[in-house]
Design an enzyme around this catalytic site. Structure first.
Site, PDB file in Angstrom:
ATOM      1  N   SER A 132       0.820  -1.206   0.000  1.00  0.00           N
ATOM      2  CA  SER A 132       0.000   0.000   0.000  1.00  0.00           C
ATOM      3  C   SER A 132       0.862   1.266   0.000  1.00  0.00           C
ATOM      4  CB  SER A 132      -0.891   0.002   1.239  1.00  0.00           C
ATOM      5  OG  SER A 132      -1.691   1.156   1.253  1.00  0.00           O
ATOM      6  N   CYS A 180       0.230   3.678  10.522  1.00  0.00           N
ATOM      7  CA  CYS A 180       0.881   4.756   9.794  1.00  0.00           C
ATOM      8  C   CYS A 180       1.419   5.781  10.768  1.00  0.00           C
ATOM      9  CB  CYS A 180      -0.094   5.412   8.832  1.00  0.00           C
ATOM     10  SG  CYS A 180       0.644   6.806   7.986  1.00  0.00           S
TER      11      CYS A 180
HETATM   12  C1  LIG Z   1       6.087   6.615   0.095  1.00  0.00           C
HETATM   13  C2  LIG Z   1       5.421   5.561   0.909  1.00  0.00           C
HETATM   14  C3  LIG Z   1       4.053   5.626   1.124  1.00  0.00           C
HETATM   15  C4  LIG Z   1       3.414   4.672   1.893  1.00  0.00           C
HETATM   16  N1  LIG Z   1       2.069   4.754   2.082  1.00  0.00           N
HETATM   17  C5  LIG Z   1       1.422   3.796   2.787  1.00  0.00           C
HETATM   18  C6  LIG Z   1       0.021   3.827   2.945  1.00  0.00           C
HETATM   19  O1  LIG Z   1      -0.668   4.692   2.412  1.00  0.00           O
HETATM   20  N2  LIG Z   1      -0.572   2.858   3.692  1.00  0.00           N
HETATM   21  C7  LIG Z   1       0.146   1.851   4.284  1.00  0.00           C
HETATM   22  O2  LIG Z   1      -0.444   0.982   4.937  1.00  0.00           O
HETATM   23  N3  LIG Z   1       1.492   1.784   4.132  1.00  0.00           N
HETATM   24  C8  LIG Z   1       2.136   2.728   3.402  1.00  0.00           C
HETATM   25  N4  LIG Z   1       3.504   2.649   3.256  1.00  0.00           N
HETATM   26  C9  LIG Z   1       4.250   1.550   3.868  1.00  0.00           C
HETATM   27  C10 LIG Z   1       4.526   0.421   2.868  1.00  0.00           C
HETATM   28  O3  LIG Z   1       3.326  -0.158   2.440  1.00  0.00           O
HETATM   29  C11 LIG Z   1       5.410  -0.668   3.487  1.00  0.00           C
HETATM   30  O4  LIG Z   1       4.761  -1.199   4.626  1.00  0.00           O
HETATM   31  C12 LIG Z   1       6.775  -0.127   3.927  1.00  0.00           C
HETATM   32  O5  LIG Z   1       7.242   0.817   3.015  1.00  0.00           O
HETATM   33  C13 LIG Z   1       7.825  -1.220   4.091  1.00  0.00           C
HETATM   34  O6  LIG Z   1       8.066  -1.904   2.900  1.00  0.00           O
HETATM   35  P1  LIG Z   1       9.298  -1.534   1.887  1.00  0.00           P
HETATM   36  O7  LIG Z   1      10.539  -1.523   2.706  1.00  0.00           O
HETATM   37  O8  LIG Z   1       9.279  -2.620   0.844  1.00  0.00           O
HETATM   38  O9  LIG Z   1       8.976  -0.201   1.318  1.00  0.00           O
HETATM   39  C14 LIG Z   1       4.155   3.614   2.470  1.00  0.00           C
HETATM   40  C15 LIG Z   1       5.526   3.535   2.254  1.00  0.00           C
HETATM   41  C16 LIG Z   1       6.177   4.488   1.479  1.00  0.00           C
HETATM   42  C17 LIG Z   1       7.649   4.376   1.275  1.00  0.00           C
END
Ligand SMILES: Cc1cc2nc3c(=O)[nH]c(=O)nc-3n(C[C@H](O)[C@H](O)[C@H](O)COP(=O)(O)O)c2cc1C
Ligand SMILES: Cc1cc2nc3c(=O)[nH]c(=O)nc-3n(C[C@H](O)[C@H](O)[C@H](O)COP(=O)(O)OP(=O)(O)OC[C@H]3O[C@@H](n4cnc5c(N)ncnc54)[C@H](O)[C@@H]3O)c2cc1C
Ligand SMILES: Cc1cc2nc3c(=O)[nH]c(=O)nc-3n(C[C@H](O)[C@H](O)[C@H](O)COP(=O)(O)OP(=O)(O)OC[C@H]3O[C@@H](n4cnc5c(N)ncnc54)[C@H](O)[C@@H]3O)c2cc1C
Ligand SMILES: Cc1cc2nc3c(=O)[nH]c(=O)nc-3n(C[C@H](O)[C@H](O)[C@H](O)COP(=O)(O)O)c2cc1C
Ligand code: FES
Ligand code: FES
Lengths: 264, 306, 306, 264
Positions: free
Chosen positions: B21, B131
């Protein structure tokens, strides 16, 4: 259509103090480019030490290759500098919108580029020149060492340097005020560091001059996925990718905006 | 050939690789780069009751092998999600899960009820109780067992679709929160959301991100995500979806061995919008090379004799 | 020329750069590489009541811009610390702080009392209530306000020397733990210890570190450390010592702006045992270039208008 | 004394399949080297993507330069492979102890090297050859492509390959059992992958043969600071840096141990 493409570095050399130019063979991306203002974004570094791509304006297109003009700023641009011909670089693009010339309505175009903001401005300058469209070009820098064009007021190319070591002494504003006064119906298209854009913003707003800016903003994706690159807008410009009233995505709706549509 | 099918609650995913997400928009922004129908699924951007502008810029900054973000849940709101997005998901041939965020119990419920009231092809919901960017309280649910339990059971009563609770790593005991979600009827939990972080530009003396505190993601946090999945999967019997720093096929195997039944790719999409498919290919190769016939041979199969 | 002096409780440090516990041994292992007397101070390896062998190998693994470790508090025990190490510290011209770990309140007290009973030149103690590697309970203190408070006040009653409580980032509310330590009489807090993490080798299906769960450090966690220091320094009035991912002079400035009065260099010592002095030089240059006359111009001076 | 030194890569080339040799100019470190068994540790990659140095045995010393022989294993060794002459690499060393020849007491030395374990064994082989000290050398690999020495039983150099494509067919154990039987009073010095050392361990323990191993272990610092690199010992070997009964620091007390002092 945007594409991801691995391209060979064709050349990479110093243009001026701290400024470099790299030509990359990118047939797929270059065939999709719509015009000046658009940019590509490059993977830098090994592995994931630097997870984010670096956005770079397209400075020119020739055959199947795209040139960028970049300034050494931090780790990523230092890495770019160290690439040699033949190495492969990963690019995504073309991203963003282009300067829209149909808004100009016969006004006299003044292009203003400061620092690395020259890249999209030079691309536009070349295009206008090819189309035999009259225009003036102002390029500013701190000192002669940072300039790589020739000061040539006769052909409409005005360099400025803070120390007067080449061209006019002063900032681009000094020159812009003079030229905007001279021409009948100026239309300003500018790209450069924030303080420069802020000064032009103030000037054009006061004088009621119209124009366009290509702006920069910190980007994670460049493709509309992250919502990271927003700029504040003065009115709901409701572009294709912008579902916000207050903010616009620079990577997708920008980087080119009407001067009065954004807050600098 | 490995059978990549995996099951989360009553939902069968064609493979264990979803996009996280907030890192893949509403699923349509980048369709020229990859065919989303090949993914195990899409988790759409967090939706709140009303549209949200999000936080002022700057919203992101790069860190060593990671990035910080504070987008502030910028989203179109549930009404436009229903009118503009849901119809598009009918056309897709992959599992679409809607992520919901809120600043109060009522807000979560209202969003979910609004979507339940219309026919749609969503597989279910991922509830973002974690969040770290929203001042008003989005964070509070994720750090408290009772609130998590209450929120989960209120939502459980209102839907038969898949209900996934997305957990925050910024807690003393993530396994206890997962247990609360399980007890209250969640079908699965996902972890991790971003890790609280901060970055300052020493030259300007300003925070590099407007909200100061923001969320760390990317390869830097992969060990944190793997540890969270391991701890959770040792404590609950519902499936766990692993998230955090996944950039290659072997990372998927690592999360599955730690106990995840599926994974989500986040930050990697920003460098390459087709990252999910690339990772899928690599993971498939990994499975073939290791003669894995189906994913039960990986999930939770960490060897104990180190 | 910037005056780099900084004060922690009643102790003046000649500069804000110390080396972190467990990453510089007992202070003498690498004396051919750098003159430790130029450092702001040394925090020696965690000492327990009895010598500890530490955990079975493998104890460490590299991760993206970081490393995981589970040394398991291998140390010589307080008796040999007193007999072999304390006399050496008399010769040093820098601040030496002893780090103490324990698996029970009594153990911490016994170690501290043993050292208090002999004449020595230690400036004080850093209390490791946050080591995630010891099963028996070292972790419990660091995650609980009451235990932190009890431990701090017991130790406070027994020493007039500097008492620093070293905090774990693996908690829901690090600022609350810091407040407990402050209320119970700590002179300062330091943060962060390592972040709980894990890493699995997908090919062998084994954990890369024997204990499975272990501690993440290095540049990957710098944003987590800076956020912790910021949150803590907004909540307490005692000095904060910043730790986590420091590898260059600007990192020191970043921590100071976030609210730290001094910093500790950890993982960077493993790549370069003279890292502390290198970072000191870079930080000095940064200060000179930015016309900083003393460190009060940096400490906590994050600009609020982002 | 140990030193940190930046040294120019003098050459870097492929020796055999997956195996490379790099010569680095390191006058300070090389002047401190005490003998075979010692190692250096190299910074790899840009920035801190790979925070830990890579330990590499010294394979030879010539004038002011140190050679290493390395096998492509992961990111760090891939990075090493890509270095070209003239580039600068950062090293720390010499680290660890050396093979102690004074324990041999006139016994007949059999050197055994497997995979990249050949590096310190070759250094020792060269030294013994220079000193005109008789010895046998067994070098094992999977297949001919991985061997870079010449099979020359007459001069005491015995290659083995699993597939028999060069030298004896079999593992180093096949050859070792034959040679150990032939010589009167064998003394074994070995370095190589864990399964190989385990097999030798079993063999020598059963036969009551003495010897030394150079072992590997995951290292964060190489300098005694981190306590990460331990190996389990069979008795309290209480070396200078080891305050443990049960564990020994491979970086400081090792990497060379008497075979019967450690548990493999
Ligand atoms: C720019 C950005 C926006 C994000 N927006 C959301 C969001 O709207 N809702 C949510 O549940 N997680 C959000 N996340 C978290 C990601 O879904 C994920 O849990 C987190 O980035 C860890 O995974 P990664 O290391 O692969 O990015 C966001 C992450 C990033 C970097
Ligand atoms: C649409 C667009 C077009 C651009 N065109 C050019 C160009 O033609 N030539 C050129 O030299 N530069 C251009 N820039 C700026 C360029 O992207 C940055 O200078 C560059 O990313 C700095 O990277 P670094 O690793 O050297 O610096 P670092 O400070 O190490 O970078 C760290 C992070 O900050 C981001 N960042 C730093 N400065 C900027 C900036 N000014 N704008 C956006 N992000 C930034 C980087 O992308 C990276 O994610 C453009 C930026 C945008 C948004
Ligand atoms: C004393 C000593 C001497 C060595 N001498 C040689 C030599 O002469 N030639 C050679 O090719 N290799 C040698 N090695 C092993 C070599 O250090 C590893 O193969 C190398 O570090 C792998 O790095 P990588 O980045 O390619 O692999 P990756 O798997 O990406 O490395 C990740 C981490 O694992 C560590 N690691 C991986 N394998 C080993 C290993 N076998 N031993 C210790 N750490 C490891 C790395 O140092 C790094 O920290 C030696 C190791 C030690 C301890
Ligand atoms: C190998 C290793 C051993 C450590 N041992 C201790 C210890 O004995 N006591 C302690 O309080 N912290 C210990 N730490 C934590 C560090 O002191 C420091 O808090 C942490 O590593 C974060 O800083 P860094 O990112 O600069 O390494 C250790 C860290 C590492 C990497
Ligand atoms: S940079 Fe990600 S949306 Fe614009
Ligand atoms: S590698 Fe750090 S003590 Fe040996």
């Amino acid at each position: 259509m945007r594409r991801i493409e691995s391209g060979k570095v064709l050349s990479n050399h110093k243009l001026a103090k701290g400024m470099y130019r790299m030509d990359i063979s990118l047939p797929e991306i270059s065939s999709e480019v719509q015009g000046p203002g658009q940019f590509i974004s490059l993977t830098v570094g090994e592995g994931w030490q630097m997870p984010l791509r670096r956005p770079m304006s397209i400075a020119s297109i020739e055959n199947d290759s795209i040139s960028i003009i970049y300034k050494i700023f931090g780790k990523g641009t230092v890495w770019l500098k160290e690439r040699t011909s033949g190495e492969v670089i990963e690019a995504i693009g073309p991203l963003g919108n282009k300067f829209s010339l149909d808004k100009i309505n016969g006004k006299e175009i003044i292009l203003v580029g400061g620092g690395v903001g020259v890249a999209p401005i030079l691309y536009l300058h070349d295009q206008l020149s090819k189309d035999n469209q009259d225009h003036l070009l102002i390029v500013g820098a701190v000192t002669a060492a940072e300039q790589f064009l020739e000061h040539s007021p006769k052909t409409g190319i005005h360099l400025t340097t803070d120390d007067g070591s080449v061209g006019e002494k002063g900032t681009v504003m000094t020159m812009l005020e003079i030229l905007a006064d001279k021409v009948e119906n100026p239309y300003i298209i500018a790209c450069g560091p924030e303080p420069m854009l802020a000064a032009i913003y103030k000037f054009t707003t006061e004088k009621g001059i119209e124009g366009q800016f290509a702006v920069e903003s910190y980007m994670a994706c460049g493709t509309g996925l992250c919502q990271g690159c927003v700029i504040e807008t003065t009115k709901n410009i409701s572009k294709e990718h912008t579902y916000h009233q207050k903010y616009s995505l620079v990577c997708s709706d920008g980087p080119v905006y009407d001067i009065n549509a954004i807050r600098i | 050939m490995t059978d990549l099918n995996t099951t989360i609650g009553s939902i069968e995913l064609k493979n264990p690789i979803l996009v996280a997400s907030g890192t893949f928009g509403y699923g349509e922004e980048c369709d020229e780069f990859s065919d989303v129908n090949q993914l195990g699924g899409i988790i759409t951007k967090s939706i709140t009751l009303h549209p949200r502008e999000g936080n002022p810029p700057p919203r992101i900054v790069e860190t060593a092998s990671g990035m910080l973000n504070s987008i502030g849940l910028a989203n179109i709101g549930v009404d436009r999600y229903i009118s503009d997005m849901l119809p598009k998901y009918d056309e897709l041939d992959t599992t679409v899960i809607m992520n919901i965020a809120g600043s109060s119990l009522t807000e979560y419920i209202n969003v979910l009820e609004a979507v339940e009231a219309v026919p749609n092809s969503l597989a279910g919901y991922e509830i973002n109780i974690s969040c770290p960017n929203v001042g008003e309280g989005g964070m509070e649910f994720g750090v408290d067992c009772d609130l998590t339990s209450q929120l989960t059971s209120e939502l459980r009563q209102r839907t038969d679709k898949l209900l996934v609770i997305k957990l925050s790593p910024n807690v003393t005991n993530i396994a206890a929160i997962a247990q609360s979600a399980e007890a209250a009827g969640a079908d699965a939990v996902s972890a991790i959301n971003t890790v609280v972080g901060m970055s300052i530009n020493p030259a300007t003396r300003k925070s590099n991100v407007y909200t100061k505190l923001c969320g760390l993601s990317g390869p830097a946090v992969k060990p944190v995500g793997v540890a969270a999945v391991y701890k959770i999967s040792q404590s609950v019997s519902i499936p766990v979806i692993g998230i955090g720093g996944i950039t290659k096929g072997e990372d998927v195997a690592e999360y599955l061995l730690a106990g995840a039944s599926a994974v989500q790719v986040g930050t990697a999409n920003f460098r390459d919008p087709a990252a999910g498919l690339q990772i899928l290919t690599e993971f498939h190769d990994f499975c073939d090379k290791n003669n894995i016939s189906d994913l039960t041979e990986l999930i939770g199969r960490l060897q104990n004799d180190t």
